[in-house]
Design a protein around this motif. Structure first.
Motif, PDB file in Angstrom:
ATOM      1  N   GLU A 384      14.939  -9.003 -26.222  1.00  0.00           N
ATOM      2  CA  GLU A 384      14.018  -9.147 -27.274  1.00  0.00           C
ATOM      3  C   GLU A 384      12.567  -9.257 -26.749  1.00  0.00           C
ATOM      4  OE1 GLU A 384      14.982 -12.981 -28.639  1.00  0.00           O
ATOM      5  OE2 GLU A 384      16.554 -12.427 -30.019  1.00  0.00           O
ATOM      6  N   LYS A 385      12.435  -9.438 -25.422  1.00  0.00           N
ATOM      7  CA  LYS A 385      11.284  -9.517 -24.744  1.00  0.00           C
ATOM      8  C   LYS A 385      10.854  -8.066 -24.456  1.00  0.00           C
ATOM      9  CE  LYS A 385      11.385 -13.780 -22.272  1.00  0.00           C
ATOM     10  NZ  LYS A 385      10.333 -14.471 -22.990  1.00  0.00           N
ATOM     11  N   GLU A 386      11.736  -7.293 -24.172  1.00  0.00           N
ATOM     12  CA  GLU A 386      11.422  -5.779 -24.171  1.00  0.00           C
ATOM     13  C   GLU A 386      10.807  -5.152 -25.275  1.00  0.00           C
ATOM     14  OE1 GLU A 386      14.750  -3.694 -22.583  1.00  0.00           O
ATOM     15  OE2 GLU A 386      14.664  -4.866 -20.518  1.00  0.00           O
ATOM     16  N   SER A 387      11.333  -5.519 -26.350  1.00  0.00           N
ATOM     17  CA  SER A 387      11.044  -5.192 -27.903  1.00  0.00           C
ATOM     18  C   SER A 387       9.548  -5.561 -28.165  1.00  0.00           C
ATOM     19  CB  SER A 387      12.202  -5.784 -28.739  1.00  0.00           C
ATOM     20  OG  SER A 387      11.612  -5.220 -30.272  1.00  0.00           O
ATOM     21  N   GLU A 388       9.242  -6.909 -27.598  1.00  0.00           N
ATOM     22  CA  GLU A 388       7.909  -7.316 -28.075  1.00  0.00           C
ATOM     23  C   GLU A 388       6.746  -6.449 -27.328  1.00  0.00           C
ATOM     24  OE1 GLU A 388       7.943 -11.375 -27.314  1.00  0.00           O
ATOM     25  OE2 GLU A 388       9.490 -11.954 -28.955  1.00  0.00           O
ATOM     26  N   ILE A 389       7.317  -6.079 -25.962  1.00  0.00           N
ATOM     27  CA  ILE A 389       6.475  -5.635 -25.157  1.00  0.00           C
ATOM     28  C   ILE A 389       6.124  -4.182 -25.780  1.00  0.00           C
ATOM     29  CG2 ILE A 389       6.100  -4.487 -22.950  1.00  0.00           C
ATOM     30  CD1 ILE A 389       7.685  -6.757 -21.530  1.00  0.00           C
ATOM     31  N   GLN A 397      -1.689   1.830 -28.708  1.00  0.00           N
ATOM     32  CA  GLN A 397      -1.835   3.213 -28.686  1.00  0.00           C
ATOM     33  C   GLN A 397      -2.448   3.777 -30.017  1.00  0.00           C
ATOM     34  OE1 GLN A 397       2.356   4.516 -28.599  1.00  0.00           O
ATOM     35  NE2 GLN A 397       2.465   4.302 -26.603  1.00  0.00           N
ATOM     36  N   GLN A 398      -2.671   2.914 -30.986  1.00  0.00           N
ATOM     37  CA  GLN A 398      -3.277   3.391 -32.139  1.00  0.00           C
ATOM     38  C   GLN A 398      -4.975   3.233 -32.013  1.00  0.00           C
ATOM     39  OE1 GLN A 398      -1.528   0.640 -35.076  1.00  0.00           O
ATOM     40  NE2 GLN A 398       0.370   1.538 -35.124  1.00  0.00           N
ATOM     41  N   GLY A 399      -5.308   2.816 -30.855  1.00  0.00           N
ATOM     42  CA  GLY A 399      -6.757   2.650 -30.649  1.00  0.00           C
ATOM     43  C   GLY A 399      -7.198   4.008 -30.073  1.00  0.00           C
ATOM     44  N   VAL A 400      -7.701   4.261 -29.099  1.00  0.00           N
ATOM     45  CA  VAL A 400      -8.321   5.498 -28.591  1.00  0.00           C
ATOM     46  C   VAL A 400      -7.087   6.482 -28.076  1.00  0.00           C
ATOM     47  CG1 VAL A 400      -9.919   6.223 -26.736  1.00  0.00           C
ATOM     48  CG2 VAL A 400     -10.406   4.076 -27.626  1.00  0.00           C
ATOM     49  N   ILE A 401      -7.479   7.519 -28.585  1.00  0.00           N
ATOM     50  CA  ILE A 401      -6.491   8.735 -28.374  1.00  0.00           C
ATOM     51  C   ILE A 401      -6.304   9.057 -26.880  1.00  0.00           C
ATOM     52  CG2 ILE A 401      -5.737  11.085 -28.795  1.00  0.00           C
ATOM     53  CD1 ILE A 401      -6.938  10.978 -31.748  1.00  0.00           C
ATOM     54  N   VAL A 407      -1.954   6.110 -21.253  1.00  0.00           N
ATOM     55  CA  VAL A 407      -0.938   4.962 -21.269  1.00  0.00           C
ATOM     56  C   VAL A 407       0.478   5.576 -21.232  1.00  0.00           C
ATOM     57  CG1 VAL A 407       0.250   2.911 -22.484  1.00  0.00           C
ATOM     58  CG2 VAL A 407      -2.423   3.210 -21.916  1.00  0.00           C
ATOM     59  N   ILE A 408       0.675   6.695 -22.290  1.00  0.00           N
ATOM     60  CA  ILE A 408       1.916   7.093 -22.292  1.00  0.00           C
ATOM     61  C   ILE A 408       2.259   7.935 -20.933  1.00  0.00           C
ATOM     62  CG2 ILE A 408       3.273   8.948 -23.522  1.00  0.00           C
ATOM     63  CD1 ILE A 408       1.610   8.302 -26.024  1.00  0.00           C
ATOM     64  N   LEU A 409       1.480   8.467 -20.288  1.00  0.00           N
ATOM     65  CA  LEU A 409       1.633   9.038 -18.946  1.00  0.00           C
ATOM     66  C   LEU A 409       2.068   8.132 -17.922  1.00  0.00           C
ATOM     67  CD1 LEU A 409       1.879  11.815 -17.487  1.00  0.00           C
ATOM     68  CD2 LEU A 409      -0.533  11.475 -16.847  1.00  0.00           C
ATOM     69  N   LEU A 410       1.307   7.008 -18.000  1.00  0.00           N
ATOM     70  CA  LEU A 410       1.587   6.184 -16.886  1.00  0.00           C
ATOM     71  C   LEU A 410       3.097   5.522 -17.234  1.00  0.00           C
ATOM     72  CD1 LEU A 410      -1.967   4.168 -16.788  1.00  0.00           C
ATOM     73  CD2 LEU A 410      -0.581   5.731 -14.990  1.00  0.00           C
ATOM     74  N   ILE A 411       3.352   5.149 -18.572  1.00  0.00           N
ATOM     75  CA  ILE A 411       4.631   4.519 -18.898  1.00  0.00           C
ATOM     76  C   ILE A 411       5.756   5.629 -18.354  1.00  0.00           C
ATOM     77  CG2 ILE A 411       6.054   3.780 -20.665  1.00  0.00           C
ATOM     78  CD1 ILE A 411       3.481   2.617 -21.994  1.00  0.00           C
ATOM     79  N   PHE A 412       5.430   6.927 -18.845  1.00  0.00           N
ATOM     80  CA  PHE A 412       6.573   7.692 -18.361  1.00  0.00           C
ATOM     81  C   PHE A 412       6.909   7.897 -17.022  1.00  0.00           C
ATOM     82  CE2 PHE A 412       7.503  12.032 -16.924  1.00  0.00           C
ATOM     83  CZ  PHE A 412       8.509  12.281 -17.536  1.00  0.00           C
ATOM     84  N   LEU A 413       5.642   7.943 -16.242  1.00  0.00           N
ATOM     85  CA  LEU A 413       5.847   7.691 -14.653  1.00  0.00           C
ATOM     86  C   LEU A 413       6.518   6.683 -14.245  1.00  0.00           C
ATOM     87  CD1 LEU A 413       2.428   9.292 -13.518  1.00  0.00           C
ATOM     88  CD2 LEU A 413       4.594  10.439 -13.493  1.00  0.00           C
ATOM     89  N   ALA A 415       8.542   4.651 -16.150  1.00  0.00           N
ATOM     90  CA  ALA A 415       9.712   4.801 -16.633  1.00  0.00           C
ATOM     91  C   ALA A 415      10.560   5.535 -15.780  1.00  0.00           C
ATOM     92  CB  ALA A 415      10.030   5.052 -18.072  1.00  0.00           C
ATOM     93  N   LEU A 416      10.028   6.746 -15.264  1.00  0.00           N
ATOM     94  CA  LEU A 416      11.076   7.553 -14.498  1.00  0.00           C
ATOM     95  C   LEU A 416      11.424   6.732 -13.202  1.00  0.00           C
ATOM     96  CD1 LEU A 416      12.193  10.388 -13.997  1.00  0.00           C
ATOM     97  CD2 LEU A 416       9.832  11.136 -12.863  1.00  0.00           C
ATOM     98  N   GLY A 417      10.285   6.254 -12.562  1.00  0.00           N
ATOM     99  CA  GLY A 417      10.779   5.463 -11.304  1.00  0.00           C
ATOM    100  C   GLY A 417      11.557   4.107 -11.545  1.00  0.00           C
ATOM    101  N   LEU A 418      11.401   3.557 -12.736  1.00  0.00           N
ATOM    102  CA  LEU A 418      12.412   2.490 -12.864  1.00  0.00           C
ATOM    103  C   LEU A 418      13.639   3.104 -13.060  1.00  0.00           C
ATOM    104  CD1 LEU A 418      10.483   0.276 -15.555  1.00  0.00           C
ATOM    105  CD2 LEU A 418      10.962  -0.532 -13.171  1.00  0.00           C
ATOM    106  N   LYS A 419      13.839   4.347 -13.882  1.00  0.00           N
ATOM    107  CA  LYS A 419      15.156   4.975 -14.103  1.00  0.00           C
ATOM    108  C   LYS A 419      15.898   5.265 -12.895  1.00  0.00           C
ATOM    109  CE  LYS A 419      17.432   8.359 -16.890  1.00  0.00           C
ATOM    110  NZ  LYS A 419      18.356   8.867 -15.743  1.00  0.00           N
ATOM    111  N   ARG A 420      15.111   5.672 -12.003  1.00  0.00           N
ATOM    112  CA  ARG A 420      15.522   6.008 -10.457  1.00  0.00           C
ATOM    113  C   ARG A 420      16.152   4.858  -9.874  1.00  0.00           C
ATOM    114  NH1 ARG A 420      11.343  10.766  -8.321  1.00  0.00           N
ATOM    115  NH2 ARG A 420      12.001  12.473  -9.937  1.00  0.00           N
TER     116      ARG A 420
END
Length: 662
Positions: A384-389, A397-401, A407-413, A415-420
């Motif tokens: 539930e906390k992950e869903s809220e985040i 993301q709906q603000g400034v493109i 942010v997406i790029l940073l999250i991807f990186l 997430a990649l580190g977390l996945k590993r």
């Protein structure tokens, strides 16, 4: 709380849990299936699928009921039909309850409760909360059960649902009674009494009268208990409930020294229970008769106890057997038959110890249930906390493109580190779990499970004394000279072939392998949990070993050598424990072990040689040939017997059926 009241309260709680299902409209299963076969995908189909699931579960076809409940759930999700979804989850949980998957039940019913709350269905909410309370109650989580019951009571009172209110009051009263808080229990039972006349429900009224009567019995207020039990008897029209009521009445009357009336009630209870195949109540009625006759009619008392013992063993009524053995021991003692009194006193102690171990297992199961539930709740909270985040990230993301892309790029990186990291941790945990399981398996191969648990918990194992254990030794005739002509590989292969089969035989009959020394094999029965059947099962295992040796001679393999075996058996007290701190081993000591070894040494090839001690225990079940008095090293003259065959096959068949041997 005594056993009989515990059983009664569980039955009441279970009845209240299922009452909404048991009195539902009796819709024909075949008619419902014809509607389902039309294939229409609308809300009416969801209702039909739920009704079919509920009807089928009354036939105890749990798997089929679950299939239709899941179909209803799938269609309700597609149609976004909240009410149908709530009832499908409720039916799924009921099927899971029958299957014993209590954590899954809680998950399904918690989701169902949320759906009922989303559509403000207060009747559904009250029912689900009450059901959840019953689940916690059945698993020994009394505090959580009480919390749910009180919540259900509050909702039911607000919406003036008198039936559910009355049910819940009985549940709460029963729960407080189990916790020995009799004053609070009576408080809620008395509140139920306010609804008694207007509901006019015989089943609820019977549960109320029996529950209050049991409380007064426990408080030793026998006049009050008698009044409630008698009222329950006069108001009850269901014949299958009458026998239990009569047994309760007889116990109160015995306390009031009205033995004649107590006997009348017990005889009537016996006849009713026997006519309706209520075998546990038959045992209880006979045990009650044995207790009433104990002081005045020795023969009648022994006859009733013996009949109760026979049926009690057949249906494995463990608590009743404990009381029966205690009653037999006291009755024989009153008649100055101290030999039989001592015999049944030992059976009573063994049964009492066995029940203690079962109750300990139940406590462990309850603790494990709470632990698993808390872990699952923590996992849900994290999700539930992950869903809220994630929702917060989407808003940003709906603000400034440009910022969103960054942010997406940073999250991807990230997430990649977390996945590993996750994959690394997962693989590490998998390896740890494999090694842990391997260690557990190795430890359980070396030590009995109970001993292994004690060693892991305390770092050591206390030695234990067992009053009655049967010890078996085997040895191959002329093995030393025979082994000189074999290669090491052939020697190991032959010994492994025979001992592996011996291990299977001992496991089949519930015997505990102790160790092997060269070509000698040693095992014991009646530990680590005391039993009374170990001499018989050990001899059956010995017969199977002899048969296996003979069959091997007829079907010789190239890698296996033909050997003759000697077997010796003795019964008596021993001390068991773990010796050493490195390469430790579970072992047993005592004169019983030494005599068993001598029995093997003085046996003949292919024969089972038993001591006089074992013979006295098994002579009525097995045919034995007296060998005379034989000189035994360091022991002097001892009587010995060869076991030649089976005398009482019926007894052994009953013995094996009880433990599912073979």
């Amino acid at each position: 709380m005594n056993f009989h009241r515990k059983v009664f309260l569980i039955l009441v709680a279970f009845f209240l849990l299922l009452s909404s299902f048991m009195f539902a409209q009796n819709i024909k299963i075949d008619s419902l299936k014809r509607i389902v076969e039309t294939g229409i995908k609308d809300t009416s189909m969801v209702i039909t699928l739920n009704a079919l699931s509920k009807e089928i579960i009354n036939t105890e076809n749990i798997s089929e009921s679950l299939i239709y409940a899941k179909k209803a759930n799938e269609l309700a999700n597609k149609l976004n039909y909240k009410r149908g979804l709530a009832y499908s989850l409720k039916n799924i949980g009921l099927a899971q309850y029958y299957q014993g998957n209590y954590l899954d039940v809680l998950n399904s019913w918690t989701q169902s409760l949320k759906e009922f709350e989303s559509i403000h269905d207060t009747i559904g909410i009250a029912n689900l909360v009450n059901n959840l309370g019953a689940i916690y109650y059945s698993q020994g989580s009394n505090a959580k059960a009480l919390d749910y019951y009180l919540r259900s009571l509050s909702i039911s009172e607000k919406i003036k649902d008198n039936y559910n209110t009355a049910q819940t009051l009985l549940n709460i009263g029963g729960l407080y009674a189990e916790m020995n808080n009799f004053d609070r229990a009576l408080e809620y039972y008395n509140k139920f009494n306010e609804y008694r006349n207007q509901l006019n429900n015989p089943q609820l009224t019977f549960g109320y009268l029996m529950g209050v009567g049991e409380i007064y019995y426990e408080k030793r207020l026998y006049d009050e208990a008698l009044n409630y039990y008698q009222e329950a008897l006069s108001s009850n029209k269901i014949i299958t409930l009458r026998a239990g009521n009569l047994i309760k009445l007889s116990k109160v009357l015995l306390k009031k020294n009205n033995k004649q009336k107590s006997i009348e009630y017990l005889n009537e209870a016996y006849q009713i229970a026997k006519s309706n195949n209520q075998q546990l109540l038959v045992v209880q009625a006979l045990e009650g008769l044995g207790e009433v006759y104990k002081q005045d009619d020795f023969k009648a008392s022994i006859k009733a106890f013996k009949e109760a013992e026979t049926l009690g063993r057949e249906i494995e009524a463990n608590d009743e057997l404990r009381d029966i053995y205690f009653g037999l021991s006291n009755t024989y003692a009153l008649n100055k038959d101290f030999k039989n009194a001592y015999f049944y006193k030992n059976l009573y102690i063994a049964q009492k110890d066995s029940l203690f171990n079962l109750k300990t297992d139940d406590k462990i199961r309850g603790l494990q249930f709470n632990f698993d539930l808390e872990k699952k709740e923590d996992q849900i909270g994290l999700l539930e906390k992950e869903s809220e985040i994630q929702q917060l990230k989407q808003k940003k993301q709906q603000g400034v493109i440009f910022v969103s892309l960054l942010v997406i790029l940073l999250i991807f990186l990230l997430a990649l580190g977390l996945k590993r990291r996750y994959n690394f941790i997962k693989e590490t945990n998998r390896i740890i779990e494999i090694e842990k399981n391997r260690s557990e398996t190795l430890l359980h191969n070396i030590l009995p499970i109970e001993t292994a648990m004690e060693l892991k918990q305390n770092g050591k194992v206390e030695a234990k004394k067992f009053d009655s254990v049967t010890v078996l030794f085997t040895d191959f005739k002329g093995f030393t000279n025979f082994a000189k002509d074999l290669t090491p590989e052939e020697l190991v292969s032959s010994v492994d072939y025979y001992f592996s089969k011996f291990d299977q035989i001992m496991e089949k009959y519930g015997m505990e392998k102790i160790k092997t020394i060269g070509d000698a094999y040693m095992c014991a029965g009646g530990l680590p949990f005391p039993t009374i059947d170990h001499p018989f099962k050990m001899i059956l295992a010995a017969f199977e070993i002899v048969q296996f040796i003979e069959e091997t001679k007829l079907n010789t393999k190239d890698t296996v050598s033909n050997l003759d075996i000697r077997i010796g058996i003795n019964t008596g007290p021993i001390v068991a424990g773990v010796v050493g701190t490195h390469k430790f081993a579970y072992d047993i000591w005592g004169d019983t072990v030494n005599v068993a070894s001598r029995m093997e040494t003085l046996s003949h090839p292919g024969r089972i040689n038993i001591s006089e001690y074992t013979y006295e225990l098994v002579k009525d079940v097995f045919n034995c040939k007296y060998r005379g008095e034989i000189e035994v090293k360091n022991r002097g003259i001892m009587k010995m017997y060869f076991v030649t065959g089976i005398k009482d096959k019926a007894f052994l068949n009953e013995l094996l059926m009880k433990k599912n041997v073979g």
